[in-house]
Design a protein around this motif. Sequence first.
Motif, short mmCIF file in Angstrom:
data_model
loop_
_atom_site.label_atom_id
_atom_site.label_comp_id
_atom_site.label_asym_id
_atom_site.label_seq_id
_atom_site.Cartn_x
_atom_site.Cartn_y
_atom_site.Cartn_z
N UNK A 1 0.71 -1.09 -0.08
CA UNK A 1 0.01 0.08 -0.10
C UNK A 1 0.86 0.94 0.12
N UNK A 2 1.97 1.34 0.77
CA UNK A 2 2.69 2.35 0.72
C UNK A 2 3.55 2.49 -0.52
N UNK A 3 4.02 1.54 -1.16
CA UNK A 3 4.70 1.60 -2.68
C UNK A 3 3.70 2.15 -3.51
N UNK A 4 2.28 1.72 -3.53
CA UNK A 4 1.31 2.08 -4.42
C UNK A 4 0.94 3.64 -4.21
N UNK A 5 1.01 3.95 -3.09
CA UNK A 5 0.78 5.43 -2.66
C UNK A 5 1.90 6.36 -3.43
N UNK A 6 2.98 5.90 -3.19
CA UNK A 6 4.18 6.57 -3.73
C UNK A 6 3.91 6.73 -5.21
N UNK A 7 3.91 5.47 -5.92
CA UNK A 7 3.97 5.25 -7.27
C UNK A 7 2.64 6.50 -7.86
N UNK A 8 1.67 6.38 -7.11
CA UNK A 8 0.24 6.99 -7.64
C UNK A 8 0.39 8.66 -7.56
N UNK A 9 1.26 8.89 -6.53
CA UNK A 9 1.66 10.35 -6.20
C UNK A 9 2.53 10.76 -7.52
N UNK A 10 3.63 10.05 -7.79
CA UNK A 10 4.32 10.27 -8.76
C UNK A 10 3.87 10.34 -10.26
N UNK B 1 4.14 -4.86 -9.26
CA UNK B 1 2.76 -4.60 -8.96
C UNK B 1 2.16 -3.16 -8.87
N UNK B 2 3.06 -2.52 -7.87
CA UNK B 2 2.49 -1.18 -7.60
C UNK B 2 2.69 -0.27 -8.91
N UNK B 3 3.98 -0.45 -9.68
CA UNK B 3 3.98 0.54 -10.61
C UNK B 3 2.84 0.12 -11.76
#
Length: 352
Positions: free
Chosen positions: A86-95, A249-251
């Motif tokens: 979830x943290x990785x997804x939030x970072x990638x979504x923000x970027x 997956x997060x990317x």
Amino acid sequence: MSTLPTLLAAAEPAAAESSVGTPLLWGVTIGAVLALFALDFLLTRKPHEVSMKEAVAWSSFYIALPLAFGVYIWTQYGGDRGLEYYTGYLVEKSLSVDNLFVFMLLLTAFAVPKELRQRVLLIGVAGALVLRGIFIALGAQLISMFSWTFLLFGVILLVTAVKVLKDAMSHEDQAVDIGSLRSVKVLRRFFPVVEDYRGPNLTVREAGKRALTPLGLVAVAILGTDIVFAVDSVPAVFGITGDAYLVFATNAFALLGLRALYFVLEGALGSLVHLGHGLAAILAFIGVKLVLHWAHGIWPGTPEVPTLASLGVIVGILATVTVTSLLAKRRAEARGESFDEEPLEQVGSEHS
């Protein structure tokens, strides 16, 4: 003073983090991503202007899908991996929102018709996913071989953070000069270019020769920016998790909904005037986190940043810049000043 054993330890292979990605899970995930891209290409085969209702529906789907998948990761592999995801997804979504600013610059500079914009965005997203897949594979291999890879990634993010902050603080006009783009210059040396758009065609046959359309030019320009975004985003998510599957997956989930998100946020992007400052802070924070992780492997007394703390910091930064951006917009409107063009001059200009 560093001793020889300490220096040698810095060059030893990093401990490989066990991955949740079984061959079956990798296969299912890649298959699902390809199927969703195929569906998107079919939906954009007939050019049309995207309505807000359509954009919101698809954005909701592409947000619900990764959130539901995170529940699966959490229940199957534990809370630590779920939190990393979830943290990785939030970072990638923000970027990825930074991607949207650059895409908006390019689409505006090339005067892309509204009915063709989603096809260009989809090409950009597909290129971004391929490039990030390559960078993820290389990054995972480097991490498994050399512990100093964490230091390298950390330095990359810190340098990028400084550049993003400088651009965010700059008030100079950053409009795209199409003729100055390297990708456009190179293409025009080898291919003739027609002056008008020819539907969704990237190339056409003109006077017996294959020629590029303006749509082909903007697609290549966007693919060029994808390279820079991959250099930024992949080290950032490796700062959250060392699991290559979760990184992929997060990317993938962050990119899949980018096309629809563009049309949802197109009118609201002008309100996020401080997003560049927030992204700079996030990149700098993760850069420091990676450097600390590298140092901890050499000097065990060096503190590390827990994933839960990382999530709290990232959420806090995003919430802060959203509030300050809205307050800045309200103050500007109260003074009767124009607020619409400022973010296009400030955010993401380093990629244009």
